[in-house]
Design an enzyme around this catalytic site. Structure first.
Site, short mmCIF file in Angstrom:
data_model
loop_
_atom_site.label_atom_id
_atom_site.label_comp_id
_atom_site.label_asym_id
_atom_site.label_seq_id
_atom_site.Cartn_x
_atom_site.Cartn_y
_atom_site.Cartn_z
N ARG A 179 0.81 -1.52 0.65
CA ARG A 179 -0.25 0.17 -0.21
C ARG A 179 0.65 1.57 0.46
O ARG A 179 0.89 2.32 -0.76
CB ARG A 179 -0.91 0.12 1.33
N ASN B 76 -6.48 -2.90 2.44
CA ASN B 76 -6.59 -3.76 2.91
C ASN B 76 -7.70 -4.61 2.79
O ASN B 76 -8.64 -3.97 3.45
CB ASN B 76 -5.78 -4.47 3.90
#
Length: 96
Positions: free
Chosen positions: A25, A43
């Site tokens: 990320r 997520n």
């Protein structure tokens, strides 16, 4: 979507593979900011990462290429995408 490559779009990409807990990320946020995009990478409970990016169509296309490329953290096995109209809800790019 129209063929106008200068239009602002929303890209939603679902990235599957070993992509949680490996800096994916953060890496995605860095690439998106370099491309001038806003949005988020978060997520999902099934192990995927959902990437939402808004901005120039060419920049979103490039981000999608990078997500599918071999230089991501972890290991990407597949990326599916959906295109939509931008919501304008994002002011930066965050890791959610």
């Amino acid at each position: 979507m129209s063929g106008n490559t200068d239009s602002t779009v929303r890209l939603i990409a679902w990235v599957q593979g070993q992509v949680q807990g490996v800096g994916f990320r953060w890496w995605t946020r860095s690439r998106a900011l370099e491309l001038g995009l806003v949005g988020q990478a978060r997520n999902l409970s099934d192990g995927r990462v959902a990437v939402t990016a808004e901005g120039d169509r060419a920049a979103c296309d490039r981000l999608l290429e990078l997500l599918r490329g071999g230089d991501t953290p972890g290991r990407v096995t597949s990326v599916s995408e959906q295109w939509a109209e931008p919501s304008g809800a994002f002011s930066g790019f965050i890791e959610a």
